[in-house]
Design a protein around this motif. Structure first.
Motif, short mmCIF file in Angstrom:
data_model
loop_
_atom_site.label_atom_id
_atom_site.label_comp_id
_atom_site.label_asym_id
_atom_site.label_seq_id
_atom_site.Cartn_x
_atom_site.Cartn_y
_atom_site.Cartn_z
N ARG A 3 0.84 -1.21 0.00
CA ARG A 3 0.00 0.00 0.00
C ARG A 3 0.88 1.26 0.00
O ARG A 3 0.61 2.20 -0.77
CB ARG A 3 -0.91 -0.03 1.22
CG ARG A 3 -1.82 1.15 1.32
CD ARG A 3 -2.72 1.04 2.52
NE ARG A 3 -3.41 2.30 2.69
CZ ARG A 3 -4.32 2.50 3.60
NH1 ARG A 3 -4.68 1.53 4.41
NH2 ARG A 3 -4.90 3.67 3.72
N TYR A 4 1.90 1.28 0.84
CA TYR A 4 2.81 2.44 0.89
C TYR A 4 3.49 2.64 -0.45
O TYR A 4 3.59 3.77 -0.96
CB TYR A 4 3.85 2.23 2.00
CG TYR A 4 4.94 3.27 2.00
CD1 TYR A 4 4.69 4.55 2.45
CD2 TYR A 4 6.21 2.99 1.52
CE1 TYR A 4 5.66 5.52 2.44
CE2 TYR A 4 7.20 3.95 1.51
CZ TYR A 4 6.93 5.21 1.97
OH TYR A 4 7.90 6.17 1.95
N THR A 5 3.96 1.55 -1.05
CA THR A 5 4.64 1.65 -2.34
C THR A 5 3.71 2.19 -3.42
O THR A 5 4.11 3.06 -4.21
CB THR A 5 5.18 0.26 -2.75
OG1 THR A 5 6.05 -0.22 -1.73
CG2 THR A 5 5.93 0.32 -4.06
N LEU A 6 2.48 1.70 -3.44
CA LEU A 6 1.53 2.18 -4.44
C LEU A 6 1.16 3.65 -4.21
O LEU A 6 1.01 4.41 -5.17
CB LEU A 6 0.28 1.31 -4.42
CG LEU A 6 0.47 -0.12 -4.95
CD1 LEU A 6 -0.81 -0.92 -4.77
CD2 LEU A 6 0.91 -0.11 -6.40
N MET A 7 1.03 4.04 -2.95
CA MET A 7 0.73 5.44 -2.65
C MET A 7 1.88 6.34 -3.08
O MET A 7 1.67 7.42 -3.65
CB MET A 7 0.43 5.61 -1.16
CG MET A 7 -0.88 4.96 -0.74
SD MET A 7 -1.13 4.95 1.04
CE MET A 7 -1.64 6.63 1.32
N ARG A 8 3.10 5.90 -2.83
CA ARG A 8 4.27 6.68 -3.23
C ARG A 8 4.36 6.78 -4.74
O ARG A 8 4.68 7.83 -5.28
CB ARG A 8 5.52 6.04 -2.64
CG ARG A 8 6.75 6.81 -2.95
CD ARG A 8 7.66 6.89 -1.79
NE ARG A 8 8.71 7.84 -2.11
CZ ARG A 8 9.90 7.81 -1.60
NH1 ARG A 8 10.19 6.91 -0.70
NH2 ARG A 8 10.79 8.69 -1.94
N LEU A 9 4.09 5.67 -5.41
CA LEU A 9 4.09 5.66 -6.87
C LEU A 9 3.02 6.60 -7.41
O LEU A 9 3.24 7.32 -8.39
CB LEU A 9 3.88 4.24 -7.39
CG LEU A 9 3.95 4.05 -8.90
CD1 LEU A 9 5.35 4.39 -9.41
CD2 LEU A 9 3.60 2.63 -9.26
N GLY A 10 1.86 6.61 -6.76
CA GLY A 10 0.78 7.52 -7.16
C GLY A 10 1.17 8.98 -7.03
O GLY A 10 0.87 9.78 -7.92
N ILE A 11 1.85 9.32 -5.96
CA ILE A 11 2.32 10.70 -5.79
C ILE A 11 3.32 11.06 -6.86
O ILE A 11 3.28 12.14 -7.45
CB ILE A 11 2.90 10.90 -4.37
CG1 ILE A 11 1.79 10.87 -3.33
CG2 ILE A 11 3.69 12.21 -4.28
CD1 ILE A 11 2.26 10.91 -1.90
N PHE A 12 4.23 10.12 -7.17
CA PHE A 12 5.22 10.38 -8.22
C PHE A 12 4.54 10.58 -9.57
O PHE A 12 4.86 11.51 -10.31
CB PHE A 12 6.24 9.24 -8.31
CG PHE A 12 7.10 9.32 -9.53
CD1 PHE A 12 8.07 10.30 -9.64
CD2 PHE A 12 6.91 8.44 -10.59
CE1 PHE A 12 8.85 10.40 -10.78
CE2 PHE A 12 7.68 8.53 -11.73
CZ PHE A 12 8.66 9.51 -11.83
#
Length: 99
Positions: A3-12
């Motif tokens: 979830r954290y990785t996907l959220m970070r990818l979404g911000i990027f």
């Protein structure tokens, strides 16, 4: 963790879209020569890193707790395996001495 990785990818990705729009509309400067794509990605990374740091603080703390729990569980399993090997070794040695 996912979830954290996907959220970070979404911000990027969000920053990448905003930077791309800003560069092609002339608000942000273009890269030198043919490095425009690299410039856009680098600028998006530079902008998304501090945003992720602030916005995802709670999610990062949750992910770090999960990682710490996983490491503790692996250490416990390793210790259990070592103790089983020690018991088996001690048993084999005791049987070898009595024969």
């Amino acid at each position: 963790m996912l979830r954290y990785t996907l959220m970070r990818l979404g911000i990027f990705v969000g920053c990448l879209v905003v930077v791309w729009g800003a560069v092609y509309s002339g608000i942000a400067p273009r890269g030198l020569g043919s490095s425009n794509g690299l410039w856009i990605v680098a600028l998006a990374l530079l902008i998304s890193a501090p945003i992720s740091l602030v916005v995802l603080r709670k999610e990062r703390d949750r992910a770090s707790v999960q990682v710490a729990q996983r490491v503790d569980r692996m250490k416990a399993n390793l210790d259990a395996n070592r103790s089983q090997e020690d018991v088996a070794d001690d048993t084999a040695r005791a049987q070898g001495q009595t024969s």
